[in-house]
Design a protein around this motif. Sequence first.
Motif, short mmCIF file in Angstrom:
data_model
loop_
_atom_site.label_atom_id
_atom_site.label_comp_id
_atom_site.label_asym_id
_atom_site.label_seq_id
_atom_site.Cartn_x
_atom_site.Cartn_y
_atom_site.Cartn_z
N TYR A 195 0.82 -1.22 0.00
CA TYR A 195 0.00 0.00 0.00
C TYR A 195 0.85 1.27 0.00
O TYR A 195 1.96 1.29 0.54
N ALA A 196 0.29 2.34 -0.55
CA ALA A 196 0.92 3.66 -0.53
C ALA A 196 -0.17 4.71 -0.75
O ALA A 196 -1.30 4.38 -1.15
N PRO A 197 0.13 5.97 -0.49
CA PRO A 197 -0.86 7.02 -0.74
C PRO A 197 -1.32 7.05 -2.19
O PRO A 197 -2.50 7.27 -2.48
N SER A 198 -0.37 6.84 -3.12
CA SER A 198 -0.68 6.83 -4.55
C SER A 198 0.07 5.69 -5.21
O SER A 198 1.06 5.18 -4.68
N ALA A 199 -0.40 5.29 -6.39
CA ALA A 199 0.22 4.18 -7.12
C ALA A 199 1.46 4.68 -7.86
O ALA A 199 1.52 4.71 -9.10
N ILE A 200 2.47 5.07 -7.09
CA ILE A 200 3.72 5.61 -7.63
C ILE A 200 4.88 4.84 -7.00
O ILE A 200 5.04 4.84 -5.78
N SER A 201 5.68 4.20 -7.82
CA SER A 201 6.83 3.45 -7.32
C SER A 201 7.96 4.38 -6.93
O SER A 201 8.16 5.43 -7.55
N PRO B 171 2.96 0.44 -6.11
CA PRO B 171 2.07 0.00 -5.03
C PRO B 171 0.60 0.20 -5.38
O PRO B 171 0.26 0.82 -6.40
N THR B 172 -0.26 -0.32 -4.53
CA THR B 172 -1.70 -0.12 -4.63
C THR B 172 -2.09 1.10 -3.81
O THR B 172 -1.69 1.23 -2.65
N GLU B 173 -2.87 2.00 -4.40
CA GLU B 173 -3.31 3.18 -3.65
C GLU B 173 -4.23 2.77 -2.51
O GLU B 173 -5.15 1.97 -2.68
N ILE B 174 -3.96 3.32 -1.33
CA ILE B 174 -4.79 3.04 -0.16
C ILE B 174 -6.17 3.64 -0.38
O ILE B 174 -6.30 4.85 -0.58
N GLU B 175 -7.19 2.81 -0.35
CA GLU B 175 -8.54 3.31 -0.60
C GLU B 175 -9.05 4.15 0.56
O GLU B 175 -9.59 5.24 0.37
N ASP B 176 -8.88 3.64 1.78
CA ASP B 176 -9.37 4.35 2.97
C ASP B 176 -8.24 4.44 4.00
O ASP B 176 -8.01 3.50 4.76
N PRO B 177 -7.51 5.55 4.05
CA PRO B 177 -6.39 5.68 4.98
C PRO B 177 -6.76 5.52 6.45
O PRO B 177 -5.90 5.20 7.27
N THR B 178 -8.01 5.72 6.79
CA THR B 178 -8.39 5.60 8.21
C THR B 178 -8.19 4.17 8.72
O THR B 178 -8.00 3.97 9.92
N ASP C 121 4.73 14.14 1.10
CA ASP C 121 5.52 14.58 -0.06
C ASP C 121 4.70 14.67 -1.34
O ASP C 121 4.01 13.73 -1.72
N LEU C 122 4.83 15.78 -2.03
CA LEU C 122 4.09 16.00 -3.27
C LEU C 122 4.47 15.02 -4.37
O LEU C 122 3.66 14.73 -5.25
N THR C 123 5.68 14.50 -4.33
CA THR C 123 6.12 13.61 -5.40
C THR C 123 5.60 12.19 -5.23
O THR C 123 5.55 11.43 -6.20
N SER C 124 5.22 11.81 -4.02
CA SER C 124 4.70 10.46 -3.78
C SER C 124 3.21 10.45 -3.48
O SER C 124 2.60 9.38 -3.44
N ASN C 125 2.63 11.61 -3.26
CA ASN C 125 1.21 11.73 -2.97
C ASN C 125 0.54 12.58 -4.04
O ASN C 125 0.68 13.81 -4.05
N HIS C 126 -0.18 11.92 -4.94
CA HIS C 126 -0.91 12.62 -6.00
C HIS C 126 -2.42 12.51 -5.81
O HIS C 126 -3.19 12.66 -6.76
N ARG C 127 -2.85 12.26 -4.60
CA ARG C 127 -4.28 12.08 -4.34
C ARG C 127 -5.05 13.38 -4.57
O ARG C 127 -4.50 14.49 -4.41
#
Length: 375
Positions: free
Chosen positions: A124-130, A149-156, A192-198
């Motif tokens: 899992y990760a915030p966004s599907a970015i390796s 990675p697979t984007e986390i659907e529900d971070p909670t 981080d903006l580069t790993s989080n594109h949500r």
Amino acid sequence: MPTLFSPLKLGSVTLPNCIGMSSMTRNRALPEKTIVTELMVEYYLQRALGGPGIIVNEGTLISRAGTEWPQAPGIWNQEQVDGWKRVTDAVHTTEAKVYCQLWHPGRCCHPDAPEQIASGEPVYAPSAISARTKEKFRFLPGNPGYVTPTEIEDPTTLISLYKQAAINAKEAGFDGVELHAANGYLIHQFLDLTSNHRTDKWGGSVENRTRFGLEALKVLIEVFGPDVGVKLSPASGFNDVAMPLEDTIETFNYFISEADKLGASYIALTRYVPFLDMIIDGKSRGNQFDVISTFRPVIKNAKYFANGAYTAGEAEEIVTAGKVDAVFFGLPWIANPHFAKRVRAGLPVDAIPDPTKFYGNPAAPEVGYTDYPVE
């Protein structure tokens, strides 16, 4: 060094001095079960007897899903809790306090790792970015690198894991917990903006990108009250994070300010060190700037712990000058188990650890771990 050896009020306790032992991955937990061994108890007791004010244990996994390396310890089940209780009981025979660092690597895992397979969950990760890095999973056939990675659907759902880990750490007898929000792991990936594109409430603006880490911090404080620290590495490019300097300062100023308001006991900030940088596409991912002068004004209530290859002399200087409240040391504690006592006595602390033994050999786990001279 009188200032370093002055007592320090931290959360609900008073530390005997301002020298900390920072979290360091050592990979000596029992294979597959990821529980504490008697050798680990010996390791932590050796260093507690060495005179630190506080020890932060090695990165401790909050779930089986998200295990970066074999033999990294966890704290999601009762057997693990019981193992860590042996460590805290040993440390508490000395004056030192001990915090548990709660860790989730996020995208820095591999789907073929045995623990990841056993979890039945994807990476899992915030966004599907390796992560773009030359690092390899050397324990897997073919030495593969990082995957998308697979984007986390529900971070909670992950925040609830942090809370349960804190509950478990309290049962295990830890004096507090440290939220690992550094070095390109899960919380840093959200920042981080580069790993989080949500594009939902967990990404985009500074407030949204900091939301996950702050929500995790809140649930830890619900469990431990004032005894919760946070580790950050705003200058680091490790694991392919690091925004442009302007975005870095804006993001971390906000996160640190909000963490301070929530009542964190300390905020540990790692300065720029080459070891925590990465060269990708010919460019450094880290930011070389003065972390102390940039973020010290934001910290109003928490204690400021500096980290990042400081010498004892540097530490005494910045604590005496009031620039920071205390300093964490890492590598010196490996080969100098009585590091703080030696500093206080004016003895040399120049024993160099063998980096090839940092993470252990299953056939001889004590080598490079508990076999350094303790006097």
